[in-house]
Design a protein around this motif. Structure first.
Motif, short mmCIF file in Angstrom:
data_model
loop_
_atom_site.label_atom_id
_atom_site.label_comp_id
_atom_site.label_asym_id
_atom_site.label_seq_id
_atom_site.Cartn_x
_atom_site.Cartn_y
_atom_site.Cartn_z
N VAL A 126 36.27 41.41 55.36
CA VAL A 126 35.14 42.00 56.07
C VAL A 126 35.64 43.19 56.87
O VAL A 126 36.55 43.07 57.68
CB VAL A 126 34.47 40.97 57.00
N VAL A 127 35.04 44.35 56.63
CA VAL A 127 35.46 45.56 57.32
C VAL A 127 34.69 45.70 58.63
O VAL A 127 33.46 45.77 58.64
CB VAL A 127 35.24 46.80 56.43
N SER A 128 35.44 45.74 59.71
CA SER A 128 34.88 45.95 61.05
C SER A 128 35.28 47.35 61.52
O SER A 128 35.56 48.23 60.70
CB SER A 128 35.35 44.86 62.00
N SER A 129 35.31 47.57 62.82
CA SER A 129 35.48 48.92 63.34
C SER A 129 36.23 48.92 64.66
O SER A 129 36.16 47.97 65.44
CB SER A 129 34.10 49.57 63.54
N ASN A 130 36.92 50.03 64.94
CA ASN A 130 37.55 50.21 66.25
C ASN A 130 36.52 50.31 67.37
O ASN A 130 36.86 50.24 68.55
CB ASN A 130 38.44 51.45 66.23
N HIS A 131 35.25 50.46 67.01
CA HIS A 131 34.19 50.54 68.03
C HIS A 131 33.98 49.23 68.77
O HIS A 131 33.22 49.19 69.74
CB HIS A 131 32.89 51.00 67.38
N VAL A 132 34.64 48.16 68.34
CA VAL A 132 34.53 46.89 69.07
C VAL A 132 35.40 46.88 70.33
O VAL A 132 35.20 46.06 71.22
CB VAL A 132 34.89 45.67 68.19
N TYR A 133 36.36 47.80 70.42
CA TYR A 133 37.29 47.79 71.55
C TYR A 133 36.65 48.37 72.81
O TYR A 133 35.72 49.19 72.76
CB TYR A 133 38.55 48.59 71.21
N ALA A 134 37.18 47.93 73.95
CA ALA A 134 36.75 48.45 75.24
C ALA A 134 37.26 49.89 75.41
O ALA A 134 38.13 50.35 74.67
CB ALA A 134 37.27 47.57 76.36
N ARG A 135 36.73 50.57 76.39
CA ARG A 135 37.19 51.91 76.71
C ARG A 135 38.68 51.86 77.05
O ARG A 135 39.16 50.92 77.69
CB ARG A 135 36.40 52.44 77.91
N VAL A 136 39.41 52.88 76.61
CA VAL A 136 40.86 52.90 76.84
C VAL A 136 41.22 53.98 77.86
O VAL A 136 40.49 54.95 78.06
CB VAL A 136 41.64 53.15 75.52
N ASP A 137 42.37 53.80 78.48
CA ASP A 137 42.88 54.75 79.45
C ASP A 137 43.62 55.86 78.71
O ASP A 137 44.32 55.60 77.72
CB ASP A 137 43.84 54.05 80.41
N ARG A 138 43.49 57.07 79.19
CA ARG A 138 44.13 58.21 78.51
C ARG A 138 45.65 58.08 78.50
O ARG A 138 46.32 58.65 77.63
CB ARG A 138 43.72 59.52 79.18
N ASN A 139 46.22 57.35 79.44
CA ASN A 139 47.68 57.19 79.50
C ASN A 139 48.19 56.03 78.64
O ASN A 139 49.41 55.93 78.41
CB ASN A 139 48.11 56.99 80.95
N SER A 140 47.30 55.15 78.19
CA SER A 140 47.71 54.03 77.34
C SER A 140 46.59 53.73 76.34
O SER A 140 45.95 52.68 76.42
CB SER A 140 48.05 52.80 78.18
N PRO A 141 46.37 54.63 75.39
CA PRO A 141 45.23 54.48 74.48
C PRO A 141 45.49 53.56 73.29
O PRO A 141 44.55 53.22 72.57
CB PRO A 141 45.00 55.91 73.99
N ARG A 142 46.75 53.15 73.09
CA ARG A 142 47.07 52.36 71.90
C ARG A 142 46.58 50.93 72.08
O ARG A 142 46.76 50.32 73.14
CB ARG A 142 48.58 52.38 71.64
N VAL A 143 45.93 50.39 71.05
CA VAL A 143 45.39 49.02 71.12
C VAL A 143 45.90 48.20 69.95
O VAL A 143 45.94 48.66 68.81
CB VAL A 143 43.84 49.03 71.11
N ASP A 144 46.32 46.97 70.25
CA ASP A 144 46.57 46.03 69.18
C ASP A 144 45.35 45.13 69.03
O ASP A 144 44.34 45.31 69.73
CB ASP A 144 47.85 45.22 69.42
N GLU A 145 45.43 44.18 68.13
CA GLU A 145 44.24 43.37 67.81
C GLU A 145 43.83 42.43 68.93
O GLU A 145 42.71 41.88 68.90
CB GLU A 145 44.50 42.57 66.52
N ASP A 146 44.68 42.25 69.93
CA ASP A 146 44.37 41.38 71.07
C ASP A 146 43.89 42.16 72.28
O ASP A 146 43.70 41.59 73.36
CB ASP A 146 45.60 40.55 71.44
N ALA A 147 43.68 43.46 72.12
CA ALA A 147 43.19 44.29 73.23
C ALA A 147 41.76 43.87 73.60
O ALA A 147 41.04 43.27 72.79
CB ALA A 147 43.23 45.77 72.83
N PRO A 148 41.32 44.16 74.84
CA PRO A 148 39.97 43.77 75.27
C PRO A 148 38.88 44.33 74.36
O PRO A 148 38.96 45.47 73.89
CB PRO A 148 39.88 44.37 76.68
#
Length: 332
Positions: A126-148
Motif C-alpha cells: 500500500v503506497v502512502s505519503s510523506n504527508h502523514v508526518y508532522a511539521r519538521v524543524d528546518r535544522n532537523s528535517p530528516r524523518v525516519d518511520e517512527d517520526a511523529p
C-alpha cells in the motif's frame, strides 16, 4: 523471481512506470482503473501487454462477480495499491472530501478485503505519503518511520487513515501487507500540478514572460519516479509484513537550485516571478530501513529527471500545437 502483479491506479503516473518496470523484470501484470480505460499519457509499451479491469474503488458496492472471477483467474501474488485521490482540488485543502475518504480510505479497505478473500493470498504493498508526518524543524528535517505523525493536509489525513486500515488488516486477519511512505517523486509523463511539472510546462510553452514559481526557497526530498517504482518491487519481495518504509532520495533539494538547473536547459534568460516567496521546509526521508531491507539506492541523477521531464513536455506542446507569442497563448 517473476511475479503475478495486480496494480490499482495503473493508468496513473506512477502506475504506468511501475507496470513498465514489472514487465521488464519478467512479471505478469493485470491493471485496475476506475473506468477500465487508459489515459492519454499511458505509454504504448503497456497498453497492449497489460489487460485492464474496471472497478471504482470509491463505490461501496461489492466487487462485481465478473471482475472477481477475472482477478481469481489471474491469481496475483502481489497487489500494488497506488490508486488514490491526491490533488487539493479533488481531495480538499485541510479536511478531506467525501470522494477522498471513499477512495483513499474505503478503497484501501476494499483492496485489503479482496486480498484476504483470494485463494492466492497475495502480498499487498500500500503506497502512502510523506504527508502523514508532522511539521519538521528546518535544522532537523530528516524523518525516519517512527517520526511523529500529524498530517496537515486533507490528503495526508486520508493516507494516515489508510495506513490504519493496513495495520488493522494485518492485526486482525493476518493480511500480508506493508506500507511504502513515498516522498515527492516526479518525471516525464507526470501531469499533476506539482513543482517540476509546472515549470517544465511553462518553459515548453515558450514566450518571454516570467516563469511563475511559488518560492525558490522550498527545501524538499525529490526522487525520480523510475527509482521509486524499483523500490516498490524490491519491497514487495523483501519487505516485512506490517512494516512501514520511507521511499525517497534522502537528499534535501532547494527549489531554486532545481529551477536553475531547468533554466540552464530551457532558457537562461526567462525571468522568474515568485508568487509566495519565503522559506519552506518539507520532511526529508531517512531511507535506512528501506536500504537495509532491499539494498535499494536512487540511481537516476536529478539532472536527468529534469531533462527528461522538460523534453517530454516540449514534445507534448509541439504535438498539441500550443505556443506562446508575446505573452499570449495561441494554438496553431
Amino acid at each position: 523471481m517473476p511475479h503475478r502483479a495486480l496494480i490499482t491506479g495503473v493508468s496513473g503516473f506512477a502506475g504506468g512506470f511501475l507496470a513498465e518496470h514489472l514487465l521488464a523484470a519478467g512479471d505478469s501484470v493485470l491493471g485496475w482503473a476506475p473506468d477500465g480505460l487508459w489515459t492519454d499519457s499511458s505509454p504504448p509499451s503497456i497498453r497492449g501487454r497489460v489487460p485492464l479491469i474496471a472497478w471504482d474503488l470509491g463505490r461501496a458496492e461489492e466487487l462485481p462477480a465478473s471482475v472477481r472471477q477475472e482477478v481469481e483467474r489471474f491469481a496475483p501474488d502481489v497487489i500494488y495499491h497506488l490508486a488514490a485521490v491526491s490533488t487539493p482540488r479533488e481531495c480538499g485543502e485541510e479536511q478531506p472530501t467525501q470522494a477522498a475518504v471513499a477512495v483513499n480510505v474505503g478503497g484501501t479497505r476494499r483492496v485489503l478485503d479482496l486480498a484476504n478473500a483470494l485463494p492466492s493470498r497475495p502480498r499487498v504493498l500500500v503506497v502512502s505519503s510523506n504527508h502523514v508526518y508532522a511539521r519538521v524543524d528546518r535544522n532537523s528535517p530528516r524523518v525516519d518511520e517512527d517520526a511523529p505523525l500529524a498530517p496537515r493536509t486533507a490528503y495526508g489525513r486520508t493516507k494516515l487513515a489508510a495506513e490504519e486500515e493496513v495495520r488493522r488488516a494485518v492485526r486482525r486477519h493476518g493480511c500480508n501487507a506493508l506500507i511504502a511512505r513515498s516522498f515527492q517523486h516526479t518525471g516525464p509523463r507526470q501531469q499533476a500540478p506539482v513543482m517540476l511539472v509546472d515549470w517544465a510546462k511553462q518553459f515548453a510553452q515558450g514566450g518571454s514572460g516570467p516563469v511563475q514559481v511559488h518560492t525558490c526557497d522550498a527545501h524538499l526530498d525529490l526522487c525520480d519516479v523510475r527509482d521509486v517504482v524499483r523500490a516498490y518491487r524490491l519491497l514487495a519481495e523483501h519487505g516485512e509484513p506490517g512494516e512501514v518504509y520511507n521511499v525517497g532520495s534522502g537528499v534535501s533539494r532547494r527549489s531554486g537550485d532545481i529551477l536553475d538547473a531547468m533554466r540552464r536547459l530551457a532558457d537562461r534568460q526567462r525571468p522568474v516571478d515568485e508568487i509566495h516567496p519565503g522559506f519552506k521546509q518539507e520532511p526529508i526521508a531517512d531511507v535506512t530501513r528501506l536500504v537495509l531491507a532491499t539494498g535499494w539506492s536512487a540511481a537516476i541523477p536529478l539532472e536527468q529527471t529534469i531533462a527528461d521531464t522538460l523534453e517530454w513536455w516540449q514534445r507534448r506542446v509541439r504535438g498539441s500545437g500550443f505556443r506562446v507569442q508575446d505573452g499570449a497563448a495561441t494554438n496553431s
